[in-house]
Design a protein around this motif. Structure first.
Motif, short mmCIF file in Angstrom:
data_model
loop_
_atom_site.label_atom_id
_atom_site.label_comp_id
_atom_site.label_asym_id
_atom_site.label_seq_id
_atom_site.Cartn_x
_atom_site.Cartn_y
_atom_site.Cartn_z
N GLU A 108 94.93 48.42 36.16
CA GLU A 108 95.53 47.12 36.42
C GLU A 108 94.98 45.80 35.76
O GLU A 108 93.57 46.01 35.30
CB GLU A 108 95.51 47.09 37.90
CG GLU A 108 94.29 46.64 38.52
CD GLU A 108 93.20 47.62 38.24
OE1 GLU A 108 91.99 47.19 38.68
OE2 GLU A 108 93.62 48.82 38.09
N ALA A 109 95.69 44.79 35.61
CA ALA A 109 94.94 43.59 35.29
C ALA A 109 95.77 42.42 35.83
O ALA A 109 97.23 42.68 36.11
CB ALA A 109 94.94 43.51 33.79
N PHE A 166 86.66 42.33 29.28
CA PHE A 166 86.24 42.04 30.55
C PHE A 166 87.20 42.84 31.38
O PHE A 166 86.72 43.44 32.29
CB PHE A 166 86.19 40.64 30.82
CG PHE A 166 86.21 40.39 32.32
CD1 PHE A 166 84.91 40.14 32.81
CD2 PHE A 166 87.27 40.08 33.07
CE1 PHE A 166 84.91 40.06 34.16
CE2 PHE A 166 87.12 39.74 34.32
CZ PHE A 166 85.80 39.79 35.09
N LEU A 167 88.39 42.61 31.27
CA LEU A 167 89.46 43.41 31.99
C LEU A 167 89.38 44.90 31.94
O LEU A 167 89.60 45.47 32.96
CB LEU A 167 90.95 42.97 31.64
CG LEU A 167 91.00 41.38 31.87
CD1 LEU A 167 92.41 40.64 31.01
CD2 LEU A 167 91.31 41.06 33.42
N LEU A 168 89.20 45.48 30.63
CA LEU A 168 89.29 46.85 30.76
C LEU A 168 87.99 47.50 31.22
O LEU A 168 87.93 48.53 31.71
CB LEU A 168 89.54 47.21 29.42
CG LEU A 168 90.63 47.04 28.64
CD1 LEU A 168 90.52 47.36 27.12
CD2 LEU A 168 91.78 47.87 29.34
N GLU A 202 97.25 44.23 24.11
CA GLU A 202 96.16 44.92 23.80
C GLU A 202 95.93 45.89 25.12
O GLU A 202 95.59 46.84 25.25
CB GLU A 202 94.92 44.17 23.48
CG GLU A 202 94.96 43.56 22.23
CD GLU A 202 93.74 43.00 21.47
OE1 GLU A 202 92.70 43.00 22.34
OE2 GLU A 202 93.70 42.47 20.36
N LEU A 203 96.13 44.96 26.22
CA LEU A 203 95.78 45.50 27.49
C LEU A 203 97.11 46.94 27.81
O LEU A 203 96.54 48.09 28.37
CB LEU A 203 95.92 44.65 28.67
CG LEU A 203 94.97 43.71 28.92
CD1 LEU A 203 95.53 42.73 30.15
CD2 LEU A 203 93.66 44.42 29.52
N ARG A 212 99.70 48.59 35.51
CA ARG A 212 99.94 47.18 36.44
C ARG A 212 99.64 45.94 35.95
O ARG A 212 98.52 45.82 35.62
CB ARG A 212 99.42 47.75 37.95
CG ARG A 212 100.15 48.90 38.47
CD ARG A 212 99.53 49.12 39.99
NE ARG A 212 98.17 49.59 39.59
CZ ARG A 212 97.03 49.39 40.49
NH1 ARG A 212 97.39 48.82 41.56
NH2 ARG A 212 95.91 49.87 40.38
N LEU A 213 100.55 45.13 35.81
CA LEU A 213 100.22 43.81 35.25
C LEU A 213 101.04 42.87 36.35
O LEU A 213 102.08 42.42 36.52
CB LEU A 213 100.69 43.65 33.97
CG LEU A 213 100.33 42.44 32.98
CD1 LEU A 213 98.77 42.38 32.90
CD2 LEU A 213 101.00 42.68 31.66
#
Length: 423
Positions: free
Chosen positions: A257-258, A302-304, A348-349, A356-357
């Motif tokens: 998720e992000a 950061f998010l990953l 990229e995410l 889930r975004l």
């Protein structure tokens, strides 16, 4: 297809898709699909309501008109009996903005006058009284929307604001007439049309008012407004036996998720502040982005690295901070650069496996979903008023929540991720 919607941004499209798919209590809504841009082929014959999401709110008015007319042609080709032009419930535009030109162009193409114009959405605190737009207990121009970075709303009299954008005179149907019922509303709209007024601001302060307006416009070829204007439209088709009423539902999607937040609204800033108390957050250095010191890789890394902890990256800032950055680098350049940053980050995410975004902000959402090129989205359950679960097609679906800046409860981000996973 019975009902076609042309929405001027992506969060607004999912907002009204949610309204139409949900329908009235105990009755259900229409089988609804949201299209990200104008489809190249025909719609699935099972679709009863098609929502075309454009990114036309803040572009050149001539281009917005051309895109909207192209969307209209596609919807009519699918058999739509009624068209809705959906704009923001806070009427986001400038004195030279796009709401008036697009609405008049659609009306001319359909050969109609006396067209409803009602941005009210009481469930989100937007009401229209005596032609003035309120956000909860504040006039629009005192609600914080006067500080919008792209479309500052400095006048709550939307009759006057719309008149700056239109060729014909703008009419008005007051709340007393609305409370007299659908027949009185329809008669008032007809009189305005006979007086050559194309667009007519209609007061509404409750959901019941919007249902009455929808019944009055049941046979109108064109209706315009916020998502609330669609509250009673599905019921019109169901009661005529043209649809049977369905309940929105999608399969849940779990997985990485992000959260991306580009809105600078007061509601989004509060949601960011609450979320950062218990979850990893990255405040994007906008000056660093503009000077090339902050890149997509900084956000994605950061998010990953924080998967499973509901990580958030945000550019949301106070009005003073936004104005200072715009003054230094230019409003359009800042907006375009941030849109590009969020779009590439989302690509990229998803490539890295994010399923889930959650995205906050109309312009940001438009940039993200345009970059992802998802096509059609199924409409799922409501997360908060105006924000449904969205699900892409295919064997490896992506679950989305696209939130307009001012929408959502304070704990929206956490709640949205849970709902996307079916929890």
């Amino acid at each position: 297809m019975l009902l076609g919607v042309i929405a001027d941004d992506f969060t607004g499209a999912s907002d009204i898709a949610n309204t139409i798919a949900k329908g009235l209590p105990g009755q259900g809504g229409l089988r609804t699909v949201q299209y990200l841009g104008i489809p190249s082929g025909a719609a699935d014959p099972a679709v009863e309501a098609g929502i075309i999401a454009l990114k036309s709110r803040s572009i050149d008015a001539g281009l917005a008109v051309r895109q909207s007319l192209e969307a209209l042609r596609w919807l009519l080709d699918q058999g739509c009996e009624q068209i809705v032009f959906k704009y923001c419930s806070t009427f986001d535009s400038t004195p030279t903005g796009n709401i008036g030109p697009v609405a008049e162009a659609l009306a001319e193409a359909l050969g109609v006058k006396g067209v409803v114009a009602c941005p009210a959405f009481p469930g989100a605190g937007r009401t229209v009284y005596q032609g003035h737009l309120f956000v909860k207990d504040r006039l629009l121009n005192e609600s914080g929307l006067q500080n919008h970075p792209l479309n500052p709303m400095t006048d709550a009299d939307i009759r006057r604001w719309l008149q700056l954008q239109t060729v014909s005179d703008v009419g008005h149907v007051d709340i007393t007439t609305v409370h007299d019922g659908a027949a009185a509303i329809e008669a008032a709209l007809r009189r305005n049309g006979e007086a050559n007024r194309v667009l007519v601001i209609v007061d509404a302060i409750t959901d019941d008012d919007l249902v009455a307006i929808g019944r009055a416009a049941a046979l109108h070829r064109l209706v315009t407004g916020g998502s609330g204007i669609a509250l009673g439209l599905a019921a019109n088709f169901i009661e005529r036996g043209l649809a049977h009423g369905t309940v929105a539902g999608t399969l849940p999607v779990d997985g990485p998720e992000a959260i991306l937040a580009g809105s600078c609204s007061g509601a989004t800033r509060e949601q960011v502040e609450i979320h950062r108390r218990n979850h990893p957050t990255l405040a994007i250095d906008v000056t660093g982005v503009m000077e090339g010191r902050v890149a997509t890789s900084d956000l994605t890394s950061f998010l990953l690295a924080n998967q499973g902890r509901a990580p958030l990256a945000y550019s949301s800032s106070t009005p003073d901070e936004v104005q200072a950055i715009q003054a230094r680098f230019g409003r359009e350049k800042v907006a375009a650069t941030l849109d590009s940053l969020f779009a590439e980050t989302a690509r990229e995410l998803v490539s890295a496996g994010v399923r889930r975004l959650v995205v906050a902000g109309g312009e940001t959402s438009g940039a993200v979903v345009s970059a992802l090129n998802l096509g059609a989205l199924a409409i799922g359950p409501e997360i908060d008023p105006g924000v449904p679960v969205l699900l892409s097609e295919g064997s490896d679906p992506l679950a989305l929540a696209l939130k307009s800046g001012n929408f959502g409860a304070p704990d929206f981000f956490t709640k949205a991720l849970e709902r996307l996973a079916g929890r």
